[in-house]
Write a protein that holds these residues in place. Structure first.
Motif, PDB file in Angstrom:
ATOM      1  N   UNK A  28     -12.365 -46.598  22.413  1.00 58.26           N
ATOM      2  CA  UNK A  28     -13.318 -45.685  23.037  1.00 58.26           C
ATOM      3  C   UNK A  28     -12.671 -44.924  24.183  1.00 58.26           C
ATOM      4  N   UNK A  29     -13.177 -43.710  24.432  1.00 61.07           N
ATOM      5  CA  UNK A  29     -12.623 -42.825  25.448  1.00 61.07           C
ATOM      6  C   UNK A  29     -13.759 -42.319  26.313  1.00 61.07           C
ATOM      7  N   UNK A  30     -13.623 -42.444  27.629  1.00 61.99           N
ATOM      8  CA  UNK A  30     -14.604 -41.870  28.547  1.00 61.99           C
ATOM      9  C   UNK A  30     -14.245 -40.413  28.807  1.00 61.99           C
ATOM     10  N   UNK A  31     -15.222 -39.542  28.642  1.00 64.35           N
ATOM     11  CA  UNK A  31     -14.994 -38.104  28.705  1.00 64.35           C
ATOM     12  C   UNK A  31     -15.794 -37.478  29.837  1.00 64.35           C
ATOM     13  N   UNK A  32     -15.419 -36.281  30.252  1.00 63.52           N
ATOM     14  CA  UNK A  32     -16.217 -35.579  31.275  1.00 63.52           C
ATOM     15  C   UNK A  32     -17.548 -35.129  30.684  1.00 63.52           C
ATOM     16  N   UNK A  33     -18.458 -34.716  31.562  1.00 67.41           N
ATOM     17  CA  UNK A  33     -19.771 -34.280  31.081  1.00 67.41           C
ATOM     18  C   UNK A  33     -19.854 -32.767  30.969  1.00 67.41           C
ATOM     19  N   UNK A  34     -18.742 -32.136  30.624  1.00 66.55           N
ATOM     20  CA  UNK A  34     -18.691 -30.699  30.400  1.00 66.55           C
ATOM     21  C   UNK A  34     -18.221 -30.435  28.970  1.00 66.55           C
ATOM     22  N   UNK A  35     -18.539 -29.248  28.476  1.00 71.12           N
ATOM     23  CA  UNK A  35     -18.135 -28.914  27.124  1.00 71.12           C
ATOM     24  C   UNK A  35     -18.318 -27.445  26.830  1.00 71.12           C
ATOM     25  N   UNK A  36     -18.132 -27.086  25.551  1.00 72.37           N
ATOM     26  CA  UNK A  36     -18.169 -25.695  25.116  1.00 72.37           C
ATOM     27  C   UNK A  36     -19.129 -25.548  23.946  1.00 72.37           C
ATOM     28  N   UNK A  37     -19.966 -24.526  24.007  1.00 70.68           N
ATOM     29  CA  UNK A  37     -20.887 -24.233  22.908  1.00 70.68           C
ATOM     30  C   UNK A  37     -20.097 -23.645  21.746  1.00 70.68           C
ATOM     31  N   UNK A  38     -20.170 -24.287  20.588  1.00 68.50           N
ATOM     32  CA  UNK A  38     -19.473 -23.766  19.405  1.00 68.50           C
ATOM     33  C   UNK A  38     -20.429 -23.054  18.452  1.00 68.50           C
ATOM     34  N   UNK A  39     -21.717 -23.366  18.546  1.00 62.96           N
ATOM     35  CA  UNK A  39     -22.734 -22.702  17.747  1.00 62.96           C
ATOM     36  C   UNK A  39     -24.083 -23.044  18.357  1.00 62.96           C
ATOM     37  N   UNK A  40     -25.099 -22.197  18.139  1.00 61.61           N
ATOM     38  CA  UNK A  40     -26.394 -22.477  18.756  1.00 61.61           C
ATOM     39  C   UNK A  40     -27.524 -21.799  17.977  1.00 61.61           C
ATOM     40  N   UNK A  41     -28.743 -22.259  18.242  1.00 63.25           N
ATOM     41  CA  UNK A  41     -29.942 -21.639  17.686  1.00 63.25           C
ATOM     42  C   UNK A  41     -31.043 -21.687  18.734  1.00 63.25           C
ATOM     43  N   UNK A  42     -31.944 -20.733  18.668  1.00 61.59           N
ATOM     44  CA  UNK A  42     -33.006 -20.622  19.652  1.00 61.59           C
ATOM     45  C   UNK A  42     -34.283 -21.278  19.118  1.00 61.59           C
ATOM     46  N   UNK A  43     -34.913 -22.114  19.955  1.00 64.91           N
ATOM     47  CA  UNK A  43     -36.170 -22.769  19.604  1.00 64.91           C
ATOM     48  C   UNK A  43     -37.276 -22.046  20.355  1.00 64.91           C
ATOM     49  N   UNK A  44     -37.983 -21.159  19.653  1.00 71.07           N
ATOM     50  CA  UNK A  44     -39.006 -20.337  20.315  1.00 71.07           C
ATOM     51  C   UNK A  44     -40.336 -21.061  20.447  1.00 71.07           C
ATOM     52  N   UNK A  45     -40.595 -22.025  19.550  1.00 72.18           N
ATOM     53  CA  UNK A  45     -41.848 -22.766  19.586  1.00 72.18           C
ATOM     54  C   UNK A  45     -41.547 -24.265  19.528  1.00 72.18           C
ATOM     55  N   UNK A  46     -41.315 -24.895  20.662  1.00 75.70           N
ATOM     56  CA  UNK A  46     -41.018 -26.335  20.671  1.00 75.70           C
ATOM     57  C   UNK A  46     -42.167 -27.150  20.097  1.00 75.70           C
ATOM     58  N   UNK A  47     -41.831 -28.284  19.511  1.00 72.86           N
ATOM     59  CA  UNK A  47     -42.827 -29.200  18.974  1.00 72.86           C
ATOM     60  C   UNK A  47     -42.782 -30.497  19.759  1.00 72.86           C
ATOM     61  N   UNK A  48     -43.784 -31.339  19.549  1.00 75.97           N
ATOM     62  CA  UNK A  48     -43.871 -32.603  20.279  1.00 75.97           C
ATOM     63  C   UNK A  48     -42.613 -33.435  20.077  1.00 75.97           C
TER      64      UNK A  48
END
Length: 320
Positions: free
Chosen positions: A63-83
């Protein structure tokens, strides 16, 4: 004809599972504000760590402990969140490659609009003040260069026992439309009546009504008002407690054959010790106060002994 009744229905339960050593290590890290990855056989680091290498099928043990930063490689928009989603307002879900990792992690990014996120954007974890060892212990936001708050988090939450169990709520919401026959049955309950229907061919009375006789396949249009008294045909004693239970065990769930019916109705048997309930026992419906009635079988709180002698087995054996 009166309109059929409709109602929203939710079926829900909490699913509890053991995490195992790998996922447990990852979730324990999240509780302690640390992102933990697993090293695969070819040297790549995966987040979250899999229990087994997808190529070699060997157990992941490094196991490797990593920083809490990163890079967005792909994304989608959630316009209507659900429960159950991280936000009650629009947000983004993104595949985020944590710095030092080689595989992306799907997680929520807190941005105000689609214009505020793009592929290649740097993000940083925003940790929850109270963490339980869950992926909900953090969300990501645009990395402004400085950690948001104390990166060590609340020290009182770190260093505890490893996360070995997780509880996941499972819920299904749907809209139920009762049949005309069921609607009549429920409306009858709202009036303090128990209604069934009779088959014109075999003369059996079904409660709740089914609309058609399952034996003869003919409509059961004749409505019958049934007695509130019946006989216990079979039962079980509930001894195991569960979440949301309204009655303290032990208690009895039984099939009650109402006088005049040919199919038993399932309900609770109370007002008697569980060990004294028996087949053949005569019982009567105990209704809730009228101001608590709705269009539900719960208008009947339970069934209780009538004090009559037990029914002769021959009188109900063909219903078993």
């Amino acid at each position: 004809m009166s309109r059929t009744l409709q109602a929203p229905v939710t079926v829900a339960f909490d699913y509890t599972r053991s995490t195992g050593p790998v996922i447990g290590r990852f979730l324990t890290g999240l509780r302690d504000t640390t992102i933990v990855g697993g090293r695969l056989g070819d040297g790549r680091v995966a987040v979250p760590p899999p229990e087994y290498d997808p190529v070699t099928h060997q157990a992941v043990t490094e196991f490797v402990e990593l920083p809490d930063t990163g890079t967005v490689t792909s994304w989608t928009w959630v316009s209507e969140p659900v429960a159950g989603q991280p936000f009650e307002r629009p947000f983004a879900y993104a595949l985020i490659t944590i710095d030092g990792a080689d595989t992306p992690w799907l997680h929520a990014v807190d941005v105000a609009s689609p214009d505020d996120i793009e592929t290649g954007m740097k993000v940083r974890a925003r940790w929850a003040e109270e963490r339980t060892g869950s992926v909900n212990d953090l969300v990501f936001e645009a990395d402004g260069g400085d950690p948001a708050g104390d990166p060590a988090g609340d020290p009182a939450q770190a260093g505890g026992e490893d996360v070995s169990l997780i509880v996941t709520p499972v819920s299904l919401d749907y809209h139920y439309a009762a049949s005309p026959e069921e609607s009549s049955f429920f409306r009858g309950l709202a009036e303090g009546r128990i209604l069934g229907q009779r088959c014109p061919k075999c003369r059996k009375v079904y409660v709740p009504p089914r609309g058609a006789c399952p034996t003869d396949g003919v409509p059961t249009a004749e409505e019958i008002e049934l007695s509130h008294v019946g006989t216990v045909t079979t039962f079980c004693v509930v001894n195991v407690p569960f979440l949301g239970q309204k009655i303290k065990p032990p208690y009895v769930s039984a099939y009650v054959l109402l006088d005049g019916a040919d199919i038993a109705l399932q309900h609770l048997i109370l007002d008697i010790p569980a060990e004294e309930v028996r087949m053949g026992m005569r019982v009567k419906a105990v209704w809730k106060p009228r101001d608590e009635w709705g269009t539900s079988i719960e208008n009947i709180s339970h069934f209780a002994p009538t004090g009559e002698p037990d029914a002769d087995f021959d009188s109900y054996k063909h219903h078993l």
